[in-house]
Design an enzyme around this catalytic site. Structure first.
Site, PDB file in Angstrom:
ATOM      1  NE  ARG A  23      14.432 -12.327 -10.418  1.00  0.00           N
ATOM      2  CZ  ARG A  23      14.747 -13.498 -10.880  1.00  0.00           C
ATOM      3  NH1 ARG A  23      13.774 -14.272 -11.645  1.00  0.00           N
ATOM      4  NH2 ARG A  23      16.149 -13.884 -10.969  1.00  0.00           N
ATOM      5  CB  SER A  40      18.568 -25.367 -11.337  1.00  0.00           C
ATOM      6  OG  SER A  40      18.570 -24.861 -12.441  1.00  0.00           O
ATOM      7  CG  ASN A  43      17.706 -30.471 -18.893  1.00  0.00           C
ATOM      8  OD1 ASN A  43      18.113 -28.866 -19.599  1.00  0.00           O
ATOM      9  ND2 ASN A  43      16.490 -30.639 -18.932  1.00  0.00           N
ATOM     10  CB  CYS A  44      20.201 -28.835 -23.348  1.00  0.00           C
ATOM     11  SG  CYS A  44      18.393 -28.456 -23.230  1.00  0.00           S
ATOM     12  CB  THR A 274      -4.286 -29.030 -13.042  1.00  0.00           C
ATOM     13  OG1 THR A 274      -4.901 -28.664 -11.646  1.00  0.00           O
ATOM     14  CG2 THR A 274      -2.907 -28.828 -13.280  1.00  0.00           C
ATOM     15  CG  ASN A 278      -5.388 -22.238  -5.402  1.00  0.00           C
ATOM     16  OD1 ASN A 278      -5.111 -21.425  -6.268  1.00  0.00           O
ATOM     17  ND2 ASN A 278      -6.152 -22.425  -4.407  1.00  0.00           N
ATOM     18  CB  ALA A 281       1.065 -28.978 -14.530  1.00  0.00           C
ATOM     19  N   GLY A 283       6.289 -27.607 -18.141  1.00  0.00           N
ATOM     20  CA  GLY A 283       7.251 -28.342 -18.485  1.00  0.00           C
ATOM     21  C   GLY A 283       6.841 -29.587 -19.326  1.00  0.00           C
TER      22      GLY A 283
END
Length: 819
Positions: A23, A40, A43-44, A274, A278, A281, A283
């Protein structure tokens, strides 16, 4: 020249980053690597597909590779695992099922590898009967095992969110379930008194709980697997679900130069960058800042992962957005109950040495006068400046919005005063004019303003018995029904007149049922110059704090029998009549059911909704006695009970109308006592039996005759002894005394007030209801003669009889009672 961005891992963080990138930059070359076939998925929602709440497996797939490519022009490469990265040359090494091993260059990379379930190094851990739940393939394997013929039980190891959700859903799937938790309580984000309510809900639905016991190893025994515990207990089952936590899936990064935390989490700054240029990370694999206390932590939740994915994409595209930390807002369904938490709990604050205050409240989910109101238990934690540090709530309804309100205040560094000032939507079906969130704020404000000082249940064990007095300010009846050991009882309404009973040199610790009367008592005593503390949340919080889950081990072999399923109709049921019995207590719902069933024809269906917890078992007994059918019986998520009854149709063969069993189907009782409590019990039993279709005869003799006397004085001719008895005996049901704790009439008033507050019919209403249902009320003529009572003095509808009449009725009865 377009920018080439690689995304390692899909699901929440990776997929949201990919969509945001597109987008923001239509020309970017975006490649997503996912080692599994699914990029995707929900998972919950995986446990709920296993348990059957989600029927359609395809609904778990949030986005497919094809749809992702068509909508966002993303090069999705499934079954392709990034095995290492080369930050110097800006390349990754990929192992692909389709294309083998190859390299891919990048301008920027977003790592979203997630976290993998922990599998401890224990004997037998490699057994195929031990499952973990992370992705769709795991789900398919567990679902297949659950539905496999011969699978009758499961052992869940770990009492976190996944463990509890799986225990519930395996139980919903029809298995016998045991959950083993090494700690003292389930669900670590909750403090123990809050999680105990959820643990009780698990037990009430047939989940066996074992606390404070650790697994030592596994071994296969035929088609089963044995689990050996540190206590020496050995459990057997067809399958084990391992859910003791997760660890970051970052082993492929160990030689990349990427900085990792002590537990292997990727270290990032607020822009999700990190230490490598470039390389971003997001999740479950990253270490984040605890928004409340500022320390480093890891919070594997879908909400934060989605936000981090968006922020990482923003920074790849030059938008300087930041992630300010996570407060761990979470929620869980445990059968009918909901539990939710946000911010820090007491355990975390104690570990970090952060001082705090705590209040517990127990409001209703909405206005109590509107049908369907259910209780909430809420806990608010705040510091001495009033800054909100955390909150927890458990209940049937309204838990989510209350915790979301408080989570929002925490996010804006709000205080307890902000909670009092929140203007929240109100109408009787949804809330109260003073919302529970406002009430929590008011309660906390009172502490900070010095208007009251509180103590928590844990402090009772440390109380100085020589220098403190523990006072229960509830009614005498409430105190008699249960109290904290060592407390004296002075009802709050008597407190001003009984101040002399309290030693002013000692500290007074007061408590009531939920904290409100205790606060009133503390204000009275403080203004009289005494030093007072009030138990926050009252006796209800104390009971929540007392360990209630059973910790004994179940039988070693869990698969001895299939669990009995809930009674349920296989076809959709359309009621011919609907009854709302909410707000009524026993025997009110059964009386209403009887009255609603009478006009129906055989085969017609009555739908009943009731809020009395006892109705769930009562209605089962009622249909057996009345000869009607129970087509469906359900405990609804909001705590209500819903039943579908079919008139004249037996439960054993719903398609065939049944006749009520003939023979000794009556019920008789001799009412000898004239005590109020025994009179109430007599008519509750009589109404219940009558509502079940039984022929009921009540034979009143001696002092029991006072129950059925008219309250007004009647002009009748009596001899001297008759007049004397008439003066000494209570005239009518409203003047009866309690058999115990009468207290010059106060006890009778209290029991009547308690019945009214609990929506239990008064004795007079019970008597009239019994007459309306056809209960035969007979006065013993001999006793009337001896005591000088005439027929004119008895309430309308009372017949006269002797011992012979009673014995004749008793001969036709299935049971006889003497009260």
């Amino acid at each position: 020249m377009s920018k080439k961005v690689l995304i390692v891992g899909g699901v929440a963080g990776g997929a949201s980053a990919a969509a945001r990138l597109r987008r923001l930059d239509e020309d970017a070359h975006i490649i997503m690597f996912e080692r599994d076939p699914y990029i995707s998925f929900a998972n919950c929602g995986l446990p709920y597909y296993i348990g059957g709440s989600i029927q359609d497996r395809s609904k778990l797939l949030v986005q497919t590779p094809e749809a992702m490519h068509n909508r966002f022009n993303i090069d999705v490469r499934t079954q392709s695992e990034v095995v290492s990265i080369d930050p110097v040359n800006k390349k990754v090494h990929v192992s692909s099922k389709e294309n083998g091993f190859y390299e891919e260059s990048y301008d920027a990379i977003i790592l979203s590898p997630g976290a993998r379930p922990i599998r401890p190094s224990l004997p037998g851990i490699e057994s195929t009967k031990i499952h973990t739940l992370r992705n769709i393939p795991d789900t398919d394997r567990i679902k297949a095992k659950v539905t496999e013929e011969g699978t009758r039980s499961a052992i869940v190891i770990g009492g976190g969110f996944i463990g509890v959700e799986m225990a519930e859903n395996l139980r919903e799937a029809g298995l016998e379930v045991t959950l083993i938790e090494a700690g003292s309580h389930i669900l670590a984000p909750f403090d123990s008194e809050m999680s105990s309510v959820l643990a009780k809900e698990l037990e009430e639905h047939g989940v066996n709980l074992i606390f404070s016991d650790m697994v030592q190893g596994f071994s296969e025994i035929g088609e089963q697997i044995a689990v050996r515990l540190a206590s020496g207990t050995v459990l057997q089952s067809e399958m084990v679900l391992l859910a003791i936590g997760v660890s970051p899936d970052t082993s492929f990064l160990k030689d990349s130069g990427l900085e990792l935390g002590p537990r292997g989490h990727i270290l990032v700054n607020e822009r999700m960058e990190t230490n490598l240029e470039n390389v971003f990370a997001v999740g479950d694999a990253v270490e984040v800042v605890d928004f409340v206390n500022g320390s480093k932590t890891a919070i594997p939740l879908a909400g934060p992962a989605n936000k981090q994915g968006r922020i990482a994409a923003d920074n790849v595209c030059g938008l300087s957005t930041t992630y300010k930390g996570s407060q761990g807002t979470s929620i869980i369904k445990v059968f009918g109950l909901t539990g939710a938490a946000t911010g820090n709990n007491e355990k975390t604050l104690q570990r970090l040495g952060i001082p705090y205050h705590v209040v517990n409240i127990h409001p209703n989910s909405h206005a109590s006068y509107y049908p369907g109101a259910t209780p909430l238990s809420m806990k608010l934690i705040f510091d001495k400046q009033g800054l909100v540090l955390g909150a927890q709530a458990v209940g049937y309804d309204g838990v989510d919005k209350r915790i979301d309100d408080i989570a929002t205040v925490i996010r804006f560094r709000g205080t307890v005063t902000d909670l009092t000032e929140l203007e929240l939507s109100y109408a009787p079906p949804y809330s109260s004019a003073k919302d529970p969130v406002n009430m929590a704020g008011y309660t906390a404000e009172n502490i900070l303003a010095g208007l009251t000082e509180v103590f928590v249940p844990a402090e009772l064990a440390k109380r100085d018995l020589n220098n403190t007095i523990l006072v229960d300010v509830r009614s005498e009846l409430e105190h008699a029904n249960g109290h904290i050991e060592g407390s004296i009882n002075i009802p709050v309404d008597d407190l001003r007149e009984r101040l002399a009973e309290l030693d002013p040199s000692k500290e007074i610790w007061v408590y009531c049922q939920v904290g409100l009367r205790g606060y009133t008592a503390s204000r009275i005593l403080m203004q009289k110059g005494l030093h007072v503390k009030n138990l926050t949340g009252g006796y209800k919080t104390y009971l929540m704090s007392v360990p209630t889950p059973k910790i004994e081990s179940p039988a070693p072999n869990l698969s001895v029998a299939d669990p009995k399923k809930e009674i349920a109709a296989t076809a959709e049921l359309t009621p011919d009549s609907v009854l709302d019995a909410c707000g009524l207590c026993c025997p009110g719902p059964l009386i209403q059911v009887r009255q609603s069933m009478d006009p129906l024809q055989d085969g017609q269906i009555l739908k009943v909704t009731a809020s009395d917890p006892g109705f769930y078992e009562d209605i089962k007994a009622w249909v057996r006695m009345s000869g009607n059918g129970l087509m469906k019986l359900t405990k609804l998520p909001n705590g209500m009970i819903e039943a579908y009854l079919c008139k004249g149709v037996s439960e054993e063969n719903p398609s065939v109308p049944s006749q009520q069993t003939q023979g000794h189907n009556g019920s008789t009782m001799v009412v000898f006592s004239g005590d109020l409590d025994k009179a109430i019990a007599s008519f509750i039993i009589a109404n219940g039996a009558a509502s079940s279709g039984k022929k009921v005869t009540m034979f009143f003799t001696f002092w029991g005759l006072n129950i059925i006397r008219k309250p007004e004085k009647m002009r009748v001719n009596k001899n001297f002894m008759g007049k004397m008895f008439g003066m000494m005996m209570p005239r009518g049901s409203r003047r009866l005394k309690l058999s115990n704790m009468h207290m010059m009439g106060m006890g009778s008033q209290m029991i009547r007030s308690l019945m009214k507050s609990k929506n239990v019919l008064s004795l007079e209403e019970l008597i009239q209801s019994a007459i309306d249902q056809g209960v035969e009320i007979v006065a013993c003529q001999m006793s009337m003669d001896l005591m000088g009572i005439t027929h004119e003095e008895l309430i309308d509808g009372v017949g006269l009889g002797g011992v012979g009449y009673y014995l004749g009725q008793a001969d036709q009865s299935g049971h006889n009672l003497f009260i």
